[in-house]
Design a protein around this motif. Structure first.
Motif, PDB file in Angstrom:
ATOM      1  N   GLN A 103      -0.366   1.627  -5.757  1.00 51.00           N
ATOM      2  CA  GLN A 103      -1.481   1.770  -4.832  1.00 51.00           C
ATOM      3  C   GLN A 103      -1.134   2.707  -3.680  1.00 51.00           C
ATOM      4  N   ARG A 104       0.155   2.922  -3.473  1.00 49.10           N
ATOM      5  CA  ARG A 104       0.554   3.871  -2.435  1.00 49.10           C
ATOM      6  C   ARG A 104       0.881   5.225  -3.053  1.00 49.10           C
ATOM      7  N   MET A 117      12.920   2.285  -7.639  1.00 56.89           N
ATOM      8  CA  MET A 117      12.990   1.866  -6.244  1.00 56.89           C
ATOM      9  C   MET A 117      13.264   0.360  -6.138  1.00 56.89           C
ATOM     10  N   ALA A 139      -4.855   6.222  -5.865  1.00 59.88           N
ATOM     11  CA  ALA A 139      -4.293   6.244  -4.516  1.00 59.88           C
ATOM     12  C   ALA A 139      -4.139   7.675  -4.030  1.00 59.88           C
ATOM     13  N   PHE A 161      -7.447   3.872  -0.738  1.00 58.54           N
ATOM     14  CA  PHE A 161      -6.398   3.032  -0.166  1.00 58.54           C
ATOM     15  C   PHE A 161      -6.870   1.588  -0.103  1.00 58.54           C
ATOM     16  N   LEU A 162      -6.003   0.685  -0.591  1.00 58.36           N
ATOM     17  CA  LEU A 162      -6.334  -0.739  -0.498  1.00 58.36           C
ATOM     18  C   LEU A 162      -5.374  -1.393   0.487  1.00 58.36           C
ATOM     19  N   SER A 163      -5.939  -1.987   1.518  1.00 59.49           N
ATOM     20  CA  SER A 163      -5.107  -2.804   2.390  1.00 59.49           C
ATOM     21  C   SER A 163      -5.104  -4.193   1.773  1.00 59.49           C
ATOM     22  N   PHE A 164      -3.914  -4.622   1.296  1.00 52.74           N
ATOM     23  CA  PHE A 164      -3.821  -5.858   0.501  1.00 52.74           C
ATOM     24  C   PHE A 164      -4.091  -7.091   1.343  1.00 52.74           C
ATOM     25  N   PRO A 219       0.036  -8.587   1.268  1.00 50.08           N
ATOM     26  CA  PRO A 219       0.979  -7.494   1.009  1.00 50.08           C
ATOM     27  C   PRO A 219       2.275  -8.029   0.388  1.00 50.08           C
ATOM     28  N   PHE A 263      10.249   4.014   1.292  1.00 48.92           N
ATOM     29  CA  PHE A 263       9.037   3.701   0.562  1.00 48.92           C
ATOM     30  C   PHE A 263       7.904   4.612   1.007  1.00 48.92           C
ATOM     31  N   THR A 304       8.392   8.375   0.189  1.00 45.95           N
ATOM     32  CA  THR A 304       8.052   8.649  -1.212  1.00 45.95           C
ATOM     33  C   THR A 304       6.542   8.698  -1.375  1.00 45.95           C
ATOM     34  N   SER A 305       5.895   7.695  -0.783  1.00 46.80           N
ATOM     35  CA  SER A 305       4.450   7.595  -0.897  1.00 46.80           C
ATOM     36  C   SER A 305       3.756   8.835  -0.319  1.00 46.80           C
ATOM     37  N   VAL A 320      10.457  -3.350   2.791  1.00 52.49           N
ATOM     38  CA  VAL A 320       9.000  -3.393   2.703  1.00 52.49           C
ATOM     39  C   VAL A 320       8.471  -4.829   2.788  1.00 52.49           C
ATOM     40  N   ASN A 321       7.825  -5.126   3.871  1.00 54.37           N
ATOM     41  CA  ASN A 321       7.164  -6.420   4.111  1.00 54.37           C
ATOM     42  C   ASN A 321       8.094  -7.636   4.101  1.00 54.37           C
ATOM     43  N   ASN A 340       1.291  -3.542   9.242  1.00 57.59           N
ATOM     44  CA  ASN A 340       2.014  -2.580   8.414  1.00 57.59           C
ATOM     45  C   ASN A 340       1.074  -1.894   7.413  1.00 57.59           C
ATOM     46  N   GLU A 341       0.106  -2.642   6.912  1.00 53.43           N
ATOM     47  CA  GLU A 341      -0.871  -2.046   5.995  1.00 53.43           C
ATOM     48  C   GLU A 341      -1.661  -0.958   6.719  1.00 53.43           C
ATOM     49  N   GLN A 352       0.381   2.114   7.278  1.00 52.15           N
ATOM     50  CA  GLN A 352       0.458   2.947   6.071  1.00 52.15           C
ATOM     51  C   GLN A 352      -0.837   3.729   5.874  1.00 52.15           C
ATOM     52  N   LEU A 354      -1.280   7.756   5.520  1.00 49.55           N
ATOM     53  CA  LEU A 354      -1.770   8.380   4.294  1.00 49.55           C
ATOM     54  C   LEU A 354      -3.146   9.013   4.455  1.00 49.55           C
TER      55      LEU A 354
END
Lengths: 481, 454, 249
Positions: A436-437, A447, C76, C81-84, C87, C98, C101-102, C142-143, C154-155, C158, C162
Motif C-alpha cells: 500500500q506504500r 525488508m 499506491a 493512499f490508505l490510512s490503515f 497500522p 521503509f 523505499t516507499s 515501523v509502528n 505516523n499514517e 506518511q 507521499l
C-alpha cells in the motif's frame, strides 16, 4: 495470493550468483583414505612428528565411529573413499605483493566482490585467503607482528610455533569429539592460526575467506584462535563456493581458547553453494566449532549468517569454564529450495556466575527444512548460571519446515534458564502494508526478513553486516508464498 | 543407585523368555481380539528391547534398572482376601463419582454395581467385555497404540489381559465422573500390565479420573497403556492422579485420538511415586478441535518423573495448549519432552506449550526438551521453558510486607502449581488437588487418608 | 478522479458491499459514515487491493484506469493512499528505510530520479515540521511499540510524504486525543488542493469539526443509502443512525 506465489517463485528460482570455478594447477593425491594417505599429507606439509601422531590417532578413532544420525537431516550415504583428501595449488606461493598472485585467483575474488586489495585498503581488514586448503596470501602481517599478534596459515604455525600448537590443538575439540571432527583431525590440510598475546587488543578485524575449488576435493579446514589474558580479537570468516554438480564435503574445525578476561568475537557468513533449485549438487557442511572460556571473566561470542550449503550440520558452542565467563550465540539461518539445515549451539555452564545468550532466527522457504538444535547444560557447580534463549522461526511458503529442538539440562538450583521459541509465517498484513506504500512484494519480503533478522545482523561487524543483508535478499529471491 | 551394570540384552531377554514360557497362559480366558496381537507385538518389542539412554526418546530416563529387577508377573486374576470396597473408600469431599477398583492391573471381581449409569454406557472389565461384546472394541483396540514405535507399548500389548473399559454411546452425557482406582498390593515385587480402553461416541460428555495407589510397601512396576477415542463434538476429560509409594515405578502410555469439533482435556498430577514415566500422544485427527494437556509433579528423595508428550496436529484449524510444571526437591530428577508436530496441510494451527520448573536443591536435576516440528506455514506455535528458583523479587516483596519467608515461599509455590490445578474441570477434584499440593509442599504426607493403609 | 459503479464484494461467501455507487472529483472531500458493520472498512480495503475480498460485480476507475486490475503497490504508486485503521507493526525495519523505499518507488513510477539520502532527510524534516511531529517516530521500527495515537499520526505523516492523489482515511480518528486529531486534520487540510481528494471513513462526526467535507454519505448494510452536504453529519451526530434505518423500512 497467486501474485505473491508467482513473485515468490521468481525470487526462489534465482540461480546461485557465485557459481563459477577457476582453473588453477592443483597438486592432488589420489582419492581415498588410509594411514598412508595421512602420512603423505603430513609429509607433504613437512610436519613434526607430534602432528603425524595427532592425525593417526584421530584416524584410528574415526575408523571406529559412525556418522551421527540424530540430526533432522536426510543425507544420502557418503563414500569417504571417493574423496580426495589433499589438494594444494602447485606453485607454493610466497608473494610479496598482490601482483604476483595468479590472475585467475584474483579474478575469482573479484567475481565474489571481495577484491583483496580493496579489502586491504578500504576496510583495513587483514585477509588470510584460503583457497582449497593452502594459504595463499596473508596481509597486514607486519602491522600485527608489531603487536606480537600471530596471524598466519595453520601449516606455517606448525612450523614456526609448534609449542603453541602442541599445547592448544585439540583442547576445545578433542579428536574423538565427533565423527567429522575426528575426520578433520586426521586429514585437515590447512587453515588459520591466530594468537593474541596478553593484554593486546587486536587493532583490526581478522578475516579469512574460504572457498572450495577443486572438483571432488573435500575441504578440511582447521582454525585455532588463542586469546591470552586480557586480550581482545574479532575474527571474520566468509565462505562462497563455485558451482559443482556432485556434492562436496566440507568438514571444518574451529577451536577458540579464551584465557582470563579475554574477549573473542567470531563472525561467519556462510554461503557455500546450496545446490540448484531442484536440489542437485551443493555442499555438505559438517562443521565443529567450539570455544572454551578457560579464564575467568572471558567471553566468546559466535555470530553466524548461514544461507548456503545443501546440508548444514553445525553447532558453534561455548564451554564456560572460567567463573563469570560469558557465551553468546547469534544466528540467522536461511534455507531455500531443497536445502536442509540442522544448526544451533551448546552452552555448557561449568564455572560460577556464567552467562549465556542464544538468539536464533530461522527462515525457511521453498521445500527446505530448517532446524534449530541447542543444548544448555548447567553443571552442579555452576552457581548463579544464567541463560536466555530465543529461537524464532519464520516460514515462507507452505512446502517448507521449521523445527526447534532445544535440550535443557539443569543441575543447579540457583541458575535461571529461560527458553522461548515461536514459529509463524511471514505476515500477509505486513506485506500488504508495504504494498500500500508502493513497495513491491519482493522488496517487502526482503525488508521484513531483514527486519526479522536484524537483532543478529546488528552483531556483525559493519562491513559484514551489509554483505549479509544482501545475501539474505539474494538467497530469498524467488521464494515466498 | 549402586546397582551393578545391567546387561541390556539380558533385561530384554528376560521378557522374551517369560513370554515364551507363559504363552498359553496369556491366551487363556482372553478374547481373540487381545490374543491375535500378542506375537507381532512381542516381535516389535524384541527389535528394540527395553529402552536405554541411547534411545533418544528415553534419553533422560534409565528404565533398564527397574525393568531389570525380578518381579512376580500377575498374569491371571488373583482373588483378594479382603473386601477392597471396605478397605478403600475415597474420601474426597463432594467428589461424587462412579467408582471402580482395579487391583494389580485387573478389574476387581467384587466391584459394586455402578448405579444410575445412563442407558447404553458400558463400563467394566476389558477382559470380560472383550469376550462378551467384542463388536464394541474391535474397531478401536490397539488402533492408536499400534502406531507407536515405543517398545514398551508393544510389550504391554503382548502381555495385556485386563484393564478398564468404557464405552459411551453417541449423544450420551455422563453427569458424574468415573473414578478408576488402580491399586497395587502384594507380598513381593509385582509387575502389572494394565490395558485401558475408552471410547466416547459423537457429541458425548465424559470425565474419567484415574487414581494410582499402592496398598503395600513393595517394589512394583506397572507397564500400562490407555487408549482414548474422542468422538466428533465430544467433550472428554481424563485425569490421572499418581500418589504411590517411592518403591512404586510405572510407565504409562496414553493415546488420544480426537475427532472433529471436539474438546479434550488431559491432566496428570504426580504427587508421589518412585520412577514414573508418562507418555502421552494426542492425535488431532479432525478439524476445529481443542486439546488441553496439563501436568505437574512434586518430587523429592530419589524420585524420578519424566513426562513425554507428543501432540500431532494432523488436521487444520486445531488448538493445543500444553502446560507442565515441576517442583523438584532433594535428589529428585525430572524430565520433560514436549513435542508439537504440525503436519504439512494442518494450516491455521495454534499450538502452544510451556514447561516451568523450580529446583529447590543443588542435587535436584531437571532436563527439558521442548520440540517444535512444523511442516505447515500458516500456524502460530510457541514453546517456552524455564528452570530456576521461585521469583526472588516476589519473595522479597512479600517479606517486605511482613510475611515470614517460609510462608511467602509456600504461597509462591502454591501459586506456581495452581496455574495447572485451575485447569481441572471437576470442582471437587480441583479443590482436593489444591489441598494435596499444599500438604505436599509443606512436607506433610499428601496421601489421601484412606490410602494410608498398608 | 474515482468512479465506483455498482460495486459488490464479499468475504468468505458473505456479501458485504451490495452495490456501491460513488463519484469523487478532484479537490473534493467526502465523508463516509455509518454504523458498525456497514462495510466502511471493506470499501477502503477493496479500493486499495487487499486480499481476501471477492469482487462479485461492478467497476472502479481511478484517474481513468481500471483500478481493480492493478496490484496493490501500483494502486499506491498511482496515488491511492490508505490510512490503515490498524497500522501494522513491522519489527526490525526502521521507519526511515521503509519510507525512503516507499517514496523512491513512487518517484520511480513517475519516472523521477530517486531522492538522495540528504534530499530525503530534508523532505522528512519539512513534513515533520509541518505536522509538528516530534522526530523520534522515524528512528523506530515501523509502528513497533507505537501507541494508538502515534500509529495514526505516523499514517498521516506518511501521507504527507507521499502526497497521494486520493487519500482514504479509515477510522483514523477512532481513539485519538485532541492533539492527535489536530495532526490528522492538519495533514489532510495541508493536502487539500484542486488536485487532491480525500475520503474520510468515520463513525463519529468529531473529525468533521476539523475536516470539512463537501459531501457526506451514509453507508448502511453495504449500500450508500443517503448522500448530502456537511450538515448531514451533524444530523447524524444528533439523532444517531436509527432514524436512517427507520427511513429505509
Amino acid at each position: 495470493m497467486e501474485e505473491q506465489d508467482k513473485i515468490l517463485h521468481e525470487v526462489t528460482s534465482k540461480e546461485y550468483e557465485f557459481g563459477f570455478s577457476s582453473d588453477f594447477d592443483m597438486d592432488t593425491i589420489p582419492k581415498g583414505l588410509n594411514e598412508d594417505v595421512i602420512r603423505v599429507i603430513s609429509a607433504k606439509k613437512e610436519e613434526p612428528e607430534f602432528m603425524l601422531n595427532f592425525r593417526l590417532e584421530a584416524f584410528r578413532k574415526w575408523q571406529k565411529m559412525t556418522m551421527p544420525d540424530w540430526a533432522y537431516l536426510k543425507i544420502p550415504p557418503i563414500d569417504f573413499q571417493e574423496i580426495i583428501y589433499y589438494a594444494a595449488p602447485k606453485k607454493k606461493p610466497q608473494y610479496e605483493s598482490l601482483d604476483e598472485i595468479d590472475p585467475d585467483l584474483l579474478e575469482t575474488f573479484n567475481k565474489l566482490g571481495i577484491p583483496l586489495e580493496e579489502q586491504k585498503i578500504l576496510s583495513g581488514v587483514a585477509v588470510d585467503a584460503v583457497i582449497d586448503s593452502v594459504s595463499v596470501k596473508t596481509t597486514f602481517k607486519e602491522t600485527l607482528a608489531e603487536k606480537g599478534i600471530i596471524f598466519c596459515s595453520f601449516s606455517e604455525a606448525v612450523k614456526e610455533h609448534p609449542d603453541l600448537i602442541q599445547k592448544y590443538l585439540g583442547m576445545s575439540v578433542p579428536v574423538t569429539d565427533n565423527f567429522f571432527a575426528a575426520l578433520n583431525s586426521a586429514v585437515f590440510s590447512d587453515g588459520s592460526f591466530c594468537y593474541i598475546p596478553k593484554g593486546v587488543k587486536c587493532p583490526m578485524e581478522l578475516s579469512t575467506y574460504f572457498r572450495i575449488n577443486a572438483s571432488g576435493t573435500g575441504q578440511f579446514e582447521r582454525t585455532l584462535i588463542i586469546a591470552d589474558d586480557d586480550s581482545q580479537v574479532s575474527y571474520l570468516e566468509g565462505c562462497t563456493a563455485p558451482m559443482r554438480d556432485e556434492n562436496q564435503l566440507h568438514a571444518a574445525v574451529v577451536e577458540i581458547i579464551a584465557l582470563d578476561r579475554a574477549n573473542v568475537k567470531y563472525s561467519t557468513v556462510q554461503n557455500w553453494y546450496p545446490g540448484d533449485k531442484n536440489g542437485k549438487g551443493g555442499v555438505y557442511n559438517f562443521v565443529t566449532k567450539r570455544g572454551i572460556c578457560r579464564g575467568e571473566s572471558s567471553k566468546i561470542s559466535w555470530t553466524q549468517v548461514e544461507t548456503g550449503s545443501a546440508v548444514t550440520w553445525k553447532y558453534p558452542s561455548c564451554i564456560l569454564m572460567g567463573d563469570n565467563s560469558v557465551g553468546e550465540f547469534n544466528s540467522v539461518a536461511l534455507t531455500n529450495n531443497y536445502q536442509q539445515a540442522d544448526t544451533g549451539t551448546k552452552m555448557i555452564h561449568i564455572g560460577k556466575n556464567t552467562k549465556s545468550t542464544i538468539i536464533s532466527k530461522g527462515i525457511s522457504a521453498g521445500k527446505s527444512d530448517n532446524a534449530y538444535r541447542g543444548l544448555v547444560k548447567v553443571m552442579p557447580g555452576a552457581s548463579n548460571a544464567r541463560n536466555f534463549s530465543q529461537c524464532d522461526s519464520l516460514l515462507l511458503g507452505s512446502n517448507c519446515g521449521a523445527h526447534t529442538f532445544p535440550y535443557i539440562e539443569v543441575a543447579n538450583k540457583s541458575s535461571i534458564i529461560e527458553h522461548e521459541a515461536t514459529t509463524s509465517k511471514i505476515g500477509e498484513d505486513q506485506i500488504f502494508y508495504c504494498n500500500q506504500r508502493g513497495i513491491s512484494t519482493e522488496d517487502a519480503i526482503g525488508m521484513i526478513v531483514n527486519g526479522y533478522a536484524k537483532e543478529v545482523l546488528n552483531k556483525l561487524p559493519m562491513e559484514f553486516a551489509v554483505e549479509a543483508q544482501k545475501l539474505l535478499q539474494i538467497s530469498l529471491e524467488g521464494s515466498v508464498g | 543407585m549402586t546397582q551393578t551394570r545391567i546387561n541390556k540384552k539380558a533385561v530384554s531377554e528376560k521378557y522374551s523368555e517369560l513370554y515364551k514360557e507363559k504363552r498359553s497362559l496369556l491366551d487363556e480366558g482372553s478374547s481373540p481380539l487381545l490374543n491375535r496381537m500378542r506375537d507381532v507385538s512381542m516381535k516389535r518389542f524384541e527389535q528394540v528391547g527395553v529402552p536405554g539412554f541411547k534411545n533418544e526418546d528415553y534419553k533422560y530416563t534409565n528404565l533398564e534398572r527397574v525393568f531389570g529387577k525380578e518381579y512376580r508377573h500377575v498374569l491371571a486374576y488373583e482373588t483378594v482376601d479382603v473386601d477392597l470396597n471396605e478397605v478403600f473408600q475415597c474420601d474426597v469431599p463432594q467428589l461424587d463419582t462412579y467408582t471402580v477398583l482395579l487391583i494389580n492391573g485387573w478389574y476387581y471381581a467384587r466391584n459394586l454395581q455402578l448405579e444410575g449409569l445412563p442407558e447404553g454406557v458400558v463400563a467394566g472389565s476389558l477382559k470380560q467385555i472383550s469376550n462378551e461384546q467384542p463388536e464394541l472394541l474391535e474397531n478401536y483396540l490397539n488402533r492408536q497404540a499400534a502406531l507407536s514405535n515405543d517398545p514398551l507399548v508393544a510389550l504391554n500389548t503382548a502381555f495385556a489381559k485386563d484393564g478398564f473399559f468404557l464405552y459411551v454411546p453417541e449423544g450420551v452425557k455422563l453427569e458424574k465422573p468415573i473414578q478408576v482406582i488402580n491399586l497395587t498390593r502384594g507380598q513381593e515385587a509385582t509387575f502389572s500390565t494394565q490395558r485401558n480402553l475408552i471410547i466416547t461416541g459423537a457429541k458425548t460428555e465424559a470425565k474419567v479420573i484415574f487414581c494410582d495407589h499402592t496398598l503395600s510397601s513393595i517394589d512394583c512396576l506397572g507397564n500400562n497403556v490407555t487408549e482414548v477415542f474422542v468422538g466428533d463434538g465430544a467433550v472428554v476429560d481424563v485425569y490421572t492422579i499418581q500418589n504411590q509409594n517411592n518403591k512404586s515405578n510405572s510407565v504409562n502410555s496414553s493415546f488420544f485420538k480426537v475427532g472433529e469439533k471436539s474438546n479434550l482435556l488431559s491432566g496428570v498430577a504426580c504427587l508421589h511415586g518412585g520412577l514414573i514415566r508418562n507418555n502421552l500422544v494426542v492425535s488431532l485427527d479432525g478439524e476445529h478441535s481443542e486439546a488441553g494437556v496439563f501436568g505437574m509433579s512434586f518430587t523429592d528423595k530419589r524420585q524420578h518423573v519424566d513426562n513425554f508428550t507428543n501432540i500431532l496436529h494432523n488436521k487444520a484449524n486445531c488448538l493445543s495448549n500444553q502446560l507442565y510444571k515441576n517442583v523438584l526437591d532433594e535428589d529428585s530428577v525430572g524430565a520433560f519432552t514436549g513435542r508439537i508436530h504440525v503436519a504439512r496441510d494442518a494450516q491455521k494451527t495454534n499450538a502452544f506449550q510451556r514447561n516451568n520448573n523450580v529446583l529447590l536443591t543443588d542435587t535436584a536435576k531437571m532436563n527439558t526438551k521442548p520440540q517444535l516440528i512444523i511442516d505447515a506455514d500458516d500456524v502460530k506455535c510457541s514453546h517456552g521453558a524455564t528452570v530456576g528458583q521461585i521469583d526472588l523479587d516476589a519473595l522479597f516483596y512479600m517479606r517486605a510486607r511482613g510475611i515470614n519467608e517460609n510462608d511467602a515461599r509456600m504461597m509462591l509455590m502454591n501459586a506456581f502449581a495452581h496455574e495447572v490445578v485451575q485447569e481441572i474441570r471437576v470442582e471437587a477434584l480441583r479443590d482436593r488437588i489444591d489441598e494435596l499440593v499444599e500438604k505436599r509442599l509443606k512436607g506433610e504426607l499428601a496421601k489421601c487418608h484412606s490410602c494410608d493403609i498398608n | 478522479m474515482l468512479t465506483i459503479k455498482n460495486l459488490r464484494a464479499s468475504v468468505e461467501g458473505k456479501e458485504i458491499l451490495k452495490g456501491i455507487n460513488l463519484e469523487i472529483k478532484p479537490g473534493e472531500i467526502h465523508a463516509i459514515m455509518g454504523p458498525n458493520g456497514a462495510g466502511k472498512s471493506t470499501l477502503g480495503n477493496v479500493l486499495s487491493g487487499r486480499e481476501g475480498y471477492e469482487i462479485e460485480e461492478g467497476e472502479v476507475t481511478f484517474l481513468g484506469e481500471d483500478l481493480l486490475d492493478l496490484s496493490p503497490e501500483d494502486r499506491a504508486r498511482k496515488g491511492l493512499f490508505l490510512s490503515f485503521q490498524y497500522p501494522v507493526e513491522i519489527p526490525g525495519v526502521p521507519m526511515v528505510n521503509f519510507l525512503k523505499t516507499s517514496v523512491n518507488e513512487h518517484r520511480k513510477f513517475k519516472g523521477l530520479e530517486p531522492l538522495t539520502a540528504g534530499e530525503f532527510l530534508k523532505l522528512m524534516r519539512e513534513k515533520k515540521d509541518m505536522l509538528h511531529l516530534d522526530s523520534q517516530l522515524t528512528n523506530r521500527s515501523v509502528n513497533e511499540g507505537f501507541s494508538g495515537g502515534e500509529k495514526k499520526k505516523n499514517e498521516i505523516f506518511q501521507m504527507a510524504m507521499l502526497e497521494p492523489k486520493l487519500a482514504i482515511l479509515d477510522e483514523t480518528d477512532s481513539g485519538l486525543d485532541i492533539d492527535a486529531l489536530r495532526v490528522v486534520a492538519e495533514g489532510v487540510n495541508a493536502l487539500k488542493s484542486p488536485e487532491h481528494s480525500t475520503i474520510v471513513i468515520t463513525h463519529y462526526q468529531r473529525l468533521l469539526d476539523y475536516i470539512v467535507p463537501d459531501f457526506v454519505h451514509v453507508l448502511y448494510n453495504g449500500q450508500i443509502v443517503k448522500s448530502a452536504g456537511k450538515e448531514l453529519a451533524l444530523e447524524l451526530e444528533e439523532k444517531g443512525y436509527d432514524w436512517i434505518k427507520k427511513e429505509l423500512v
